[in-house]
Design a protein around this motif. Sequence first.
Motif, PDB file in Angstrom:
ATOM      1  N   THR A 199       0.858  -1.191   0.000  1.00 46.65           N
ATOM      2  CA  THR A 199       0.000   0.000   0.000  1.00 46.65           C
ATOM      3  C   THR A 199       0.892   1.238   0.000  1.00 46.65           C
ATOM      4  N   GLY A 200       0.429   2.277  -0.629  1.00 46.61           N
ATOM      5  CA  GLY A 200       1.143   3.549  -0.636  1.00 46.61           C
ATOM      6  C   GLY A 200       0.157   4.688  -0.634  1.00 46.61           C
ATOM      7  N   GLY A 201       0.477   5.741   0.107  1.00 43.75           N
ATOM      8  CA  GLY A 201      -0.463   6.857   0.207  1.00 43.75           C
ATOM      9  C   GLY A 201       0.139   8.085   0.830  1.00 43.75           C
ATOM     10  N   GLU A 202      -0.613   8.701   1.733  1.00 45.83           N
ATOM     11  CA  GLU A 202      -0.271  10.017   2.239  1.00 45.83           C
ATOM     12  C   GLU A 202       0.970  10.040   3.116  1.00 45.83           C
ATOM     13  N   THR A 203       1.374   8.899   3.684  1.00 49.28           N
ATOM     14  CA  THR A 203       2.568   8.891   4.533  1.00 49.28           C
ATOM     15  C   THR A 203       3.865   8.826   3.743  1.00 49.28           C
ATOM     16  N   ALA A 204       3.781   8.716   2.425  1.00 53.91           N
ATOM     17  CA  ALA A 204       4.947   8.702   1.537  1.00 53.91           C
ATOM     18  C   ALA A 204       5.826   7.480   1.759  1.00 53.91           C
ATOM     19  N   ARG A 205       5.268   6.395   2.273  1.00 54.71           N
ATOM     20  CA  ARG A 205       6.046   5.187   2.535  1.00 54.71           C
ATOM     21  C   ARG A 205       5.332   3.975   1.940  1.00 54.71           C
ATOM     22  N   ILE A 206       6.117   3.055   1.388  1.00 53.46           N
ATOM     23  CA  ILE A 206       5.584   1.786   0.894  1.00 53.46           C
ATOM     24  C   ILE A 206       5.516   0.818   2.074  1.00 53.46           C
ATOM     25  N   ARG A 207       4.330   0.296   2.321  1.00 51.39           N
ATOM     26  CA  ARG A 207       4.140  -0.655   3.417  1.00 51.39           C
ATOM     27  C   ARG A 207       3.737  -2.010   2.831  1.00 51.39           C
ATOM     28  N   ILE A 208       4.296  -3.088   3.406  1.00 54.09           N
ATOM     29  CA  ILE A 208       4.064  -4.446   2.929  1.00 54.09           C
ATOM     30  C   ILE A 208       3.218  -5.189   3.959  1.00 54.09           C
ATOM     31  N   TRP A 209       2.207  -5.921   3.455  1.00 52.43           N
ATOM     32  CA  TRP A 209       1.284  -6.637   4.317  1.00 52.43           C
ATOM     33  C   TRP A 209       1.208  -8.099   3.880  1.00 52.43           C
ATOM     34  N   SER A 210       0.905  -8.957   4.844  1.00 46.27           N
ATOM     35  CA  SER A 210       0.741 -10.376   4.561  1.00 46.27           C
ATOM     36  C   SER A 210      -0.689 -10.643   4.095  1.00 46.27           C
ATOM     37  N   THR A 211      -0.822 -11.353   2.989  1.00 49.28           N
ATOM     38  CA  THR A 211      -2.148 -11.676   2.475  1.00 49.28           C
ATOM     39  C   THR A 211      -2.862 -12.674   3.384  1.00 49.28           C
ATOM     40  N   GLU A 212      -2.108 -13.567   3.958  1.00 47.55           N
ATOM     41  CA  GLU A 212      -2.703 -14.616   4.788  1.00 47.55           C
ATOM     42  C   GLU A 212      -3.189 -14.087   6.123  1.00 47.55           C
ATOM     43  N   THR A 213      -2.355 -13.295   6.802  1.00 52.22           N
ATOM     44  CA  THR A 213      -2.701 -12.832   8.144  1.00 52.22           C
ATOM     45  C   THR A 213      -3.271 -11.430   8.171  1.00 52.22           C
ATOM     46  N   GLY A 214      -3.032 -10.656   7.120  1.00 50.73           N
ATOM     47  CA  GLY A 214      -3.489  -9.273   7.105  1.00 50.73           C
ATOM     48  C   GLY A 214      -2.681  -8.353   7.978  1.00 50.73           C
ATOM     49  N   LYS A 215      -1.508  -8.802   8.445  1.00 47.61           N
ATOM     50  CA  LYS A 215      -0.651  -7.976   9.294  1.00 47.61           C
ATOM     51  C   LYS A 215       0.491  -7.378   8.472  1.00 47.61           C
ATOM     52  N   GLU A 216       0.979  -6.264   8.958  1.00 45.04           N
ATOM     53  CA  GLU A 216       2.079  -5.581   8.265  1.00 45.04           C
ATOM     54  C   GLU A 216       3.378  -6.312   8.562  1.00 45.04           C
ATOM     55  N   VAL A 217       4.143  -6.586   7.499  1.00 45.34           N
ATOM     56  CA  VAL A 217       5.427  -7.271   7.654  1.00 45.34           C
ATOM     57  C   VAL A 217       6.605  -6.302   7.560  1.00 45.34           C
ATOM     58  N   SER A 218       6.352  -5.070   7.143  1.00 44.05           N
ATOM     59  CA  SER A 218       7.418  -4.069   7.112  1.00 44.05           C
ATOM     60  C   SER A 218       7.456  -3.328   8.437  1.00 44.05           C
ATOM     61  N   GLU A 219       8.650  -2.988   8.866  1.00 46.54           N
ATOM     62  CA  GLU A 219       8.812  -2.293  10.130  1.00 46.54           C
ATOM     63  C   GLU A 219       8.247  -0.881  10.048  1.00 46.54           C
ATOM     64  N   GLU A 220       7.978  -0.315  11.216  1.00 43.97           N
ATOM     65  CA  GLU A 220       7.399   1.021  11.264  1.00 43.97           C
ATOM     66  C   GLU A 220       8.374   2.034  10.673  1.00 43.97           C
ATOM     67  N   GLN A 221       7.827   2.929   9.865  1.00 43.63           N
ATOM     68  CA  GLN A 221       8.658   3.912   9.171  1.00 43.63           C
ATOM     69  C   GLN A 221       8.216   5.325   9.543  1.00 43.63           C
ATOM     70  N   THR A 222       9.162   6.236   9.511  1.00 49.54           N
ATOM     71  CA  THR A 222       8.859   7.643   9.785  1.00 49.54           C
ATOM     72  C   THR A 222       8.044   8.215   8.643  1.00 49.54           C
ATOM     73  N   GLN A 223       6.984   8.905   8.986  1.00 54.58           N
ATOM     74  CA  GLN A 223       6.130   9.480   7.953  1.00 54.58           C
ATOM     75  C   GLN A 223       6.842  10.616   7.231  1.00 54.58           C
ATOM     76  N   GLY A 224       6.573  10.697   5.924  1.00 56.06           N
ATOM     77  CA  GLY A 224       7.136  11.774   5.127  1.00 56.06           C
ATOM     78  C   GLY A 224       6.269  13.017   5.185  1.00 56.06           C
ATOM     79  N   VAL A 225       6.772  14.080   4.593  1.00 57.67           N
ATOM     80  CA  VAL A 225       6.026  15.328   4.569  1.00 57.67           C
ATOM     81  C   VAL A 225       4.954  15.257   3.486  1.00 57.67           C
ATOM     82  N   GLU A 226       4.103  16.266   3.479  1.00 55.75           N
ATOM     83  CA  GLU A 226       2.969  16.249   2.553  1.00 55.75           C
ATOM     84  C   GLU A 226       3.406  16.241   1.101  1.00 55.75           C
TER      85      GLU A 226
END
Length: 948
Positions: free
Chosen positions: A287-314
Amino acid sequence: MALRAETKTTFEAARVIRPFYTGGAVALSEDGKLLASTLGEEALITSLDTGAILSRIEGDGEPITTLALTPDASYLIICSRSLSMRVFALQSLENLELAVTAKLLRTVKPHTTPVVTVAADSTSSLLATGAADGSVKVWDLRGGYTTHTFHGHSGVISALHFFQVDPADAVQSTKSKKRKNKQRGTEAEEVQQDDATAGYRLASGGEDGKVRVWDLHTRESVATLDAHVSVVRGLSYSPEARVLLTASRDKTAILCDARTWQQQSTVAVLQSIESAGFVGNGRFFYTGGETARIRIWSTETGKEVSEEQTQGVETEAIVDVLHHPRLTSLLSVHADQTLVLHSLDPLTSLASNQKIPALPVLRRISGTHDEVIDLAYIGSDRGLLALATNLEDIRLITLQTSGDGSSYFGADVALLKGHTDIVITMSVDWSGHWLATGAKDNTAKLWRLDPASDDYTCYCTFTGHAESIGAVSLPSAAPAVGSKEYDRPLDYPPKFLVTGSQDKTVKRWTVPTETGKAPRATYTRKAHDKDINALATSYSTTSLFASASQDRTVKIWDTETGEAIGVLRGHKRGVWSVAFSPVGTPALTTSESGGASSAKGMVVTGSGDKTVRIWSLSDYSCLRTFEGHANSVLKVVWLPASKAGRGKGATLDNHIDRVWALAVKPPSLLSTEAQTQQGVQDQSMQDADDEEGNVAVEPTLELVSGSADSTLTFWHDTTSATALATTQQATQRVEHDQELQNHVRAANYREAIVLALQLNHPKRLLDLFTTVVNGPREPDSFVGKKDVDAVIGSLSDGQLWSLLRRIRDWNANGRTHNVAQHVLYAILRLIPKARLLGLRDRRRNKAAALNTTDGEEGEDEELAGAMAELSTRDAKSRESVRDVLDGLKAYTQRHYDRLGAVSEERFVLLWALQQMDAVGGGAIDGVVGEGMGDGLSGEDDVVMLNGV
């Protein structure tokens, strides 16, 4: 003897870095090599491997709403606010440096409202369009016709996605529908299923939050998913997991089972999503959006597999993510018109319950550098360029191309983050390893740059100004060769930094020798009455620096004491730029006394009064004032002193907006041993050149300019080459002129006429025809000599076309129309009418054939004809034979009318003379007879009139 270049008068744009993306739709080919992007009303196709713009498609006068590139890069579809959809066929030309040609196949009006979303299927044969009125259409790209039209959404279509489900699932769904139809008694309306197309589906998402799945074979909606409450932005299907992913700006992503179309799971992403899709064979989704970061999720569990990232600016928010199943990377598109390539390699062996850091960044690509405010060459070899681009970050781009193709000229190398507001000024030290920046956040920063180890860090931050820092300057003087500071510049930061601010003060800071220590201001001085625009330190000594301000003055300061030792007054408006003369700059003599500027050097300033001034540091007087700019002078730099003579400026024009940044490429930093060897080689070469009387060849001077039009232009000094080419052309022209005169004297009419046409010498050609027409005439000749008639009849199409245009010009002059009429008469008698009427078309066809074939006979003749048109090609390139004949006809009619009037006057004169003869008793018969012959003279006329 080598050509001696005394002045710098000619610069050519060797390379230009232009924007290729300024916001809007972006599309990627299946192999990840071609990128289609939006640039205002135009669409560009760019190579991601080389960064080269392969094709530019002009717009239709309206902004582009969306575009699509088929996976195999065979078609490009462009939709605009004009309600039109243009389909282009793309063809790669590898023999022309991988250029791409775009041929317009068709232009259609797909919807009654603008198309906002398009999608192509995996076979590159179908195209889906979604409009603002909520309708969806499917098109056959090869045939150009509509295959499906779907209605059901109540708002704008925001997402489309083609996919294919398992045929077994499609058959099961078909049997269920058949049973329902039998129960309703509608067996006659059943549609026979085809196993080859039974699984084709199209998913559409709208602003109403609904997702509809359409069966392309039955032309019906098979499912309506009403789970989102905001705009649907992401749709993706995984054939391995048999799951449809939907993502919305309501900060959720939903996984639906493709067999039952029931919700399998709902993932709370907690950020507005602009794009989502499956990766890793359906095991994960991004998923990608307003936080300016690419986040990876598990299809099976629905949990995020990427570590927490600092949000980017607008300004860094993700607006789209491009991915194809065969690629091992993701391309994220950000709101600041940058594209970031992320590697998917960490997902290869990742388990669903493991965590990984953020996806590694393979490459950062700047779609546009926005408004280039300042720039500087960095690195010991000056192979990188630092850019301040109206953002809070500093971009570093490479000026070299790697052999393995991993980087190319103009590719982004790093991003210096630290400022919280726009960076507006930069300064680099003598070594290129230390960069100072000033920003609107009232701070200045010193950066340690080590390109060899790819290490770019902030060394320290200078805080103390009350307003924006508009100017910074590091010491420009280099330490002694062989010193530890010279040999290891990364270990020894600059000793001080001077900053100037809108608070009208200048500060001198002592740079700490160790990282982590806070710098302190040695002194603060109230420098000017208005904003400080520029600072500069002297090259010859570290004891002077200059400040330029909006108060129309420039002050010279002692760096150690902070006292003003001189004021430069004379500009009528604010001073934008100031620079000290480099070491070795020749002294300037004054206009009256003949004195020269002292060894203290000079200062050059550029002002809003459109002038550039050079000042002496001995008495702070103005030595020169240069006028010529039509607007404010925003940047001035000194060119390196030429060994052959003084350097002078030239006008360089390649920008369409104000030029804020300008820099001269310094020489590469050499080690002590290399510096010594270079000095010995230079001395030996100079001695050899002195013995032979030659001038040593200097390295090519390079300038770079950056402007508000987002363009970077790299200029190379071509003064010597241009002067040499001009001399050679002049020499060649003199030789050709002499050859032409020799042919004329020897009566070699064919060689003379062809050479005059080739050299574009209309005067020599006119003189030749005048001599022939007015000379002794041969019987049965049209112009006077049969040899000339034969030459006219044997001219090629190009030569004949050039001669016709010359005749048209001669015929417009009363003094030369006689020659023009004779030559025109010969052409009309010797050249068939059909050849004359088709002259222009045949020349165009031959020119096209000449461009596509090599080694054909007659190339020299065609090129000679083309050379004859060089001077008038722009003005007359669109002329036709009809245009030339119309011009000939108009003036020819005028000449005949004048001859008719002369004939009538002659008849009246003869009649009057006859009447006078009758009255005078034949006294003037002799005079009339003489007047009718060739012996009539002015004296006889006078005598006749006196006698009467």
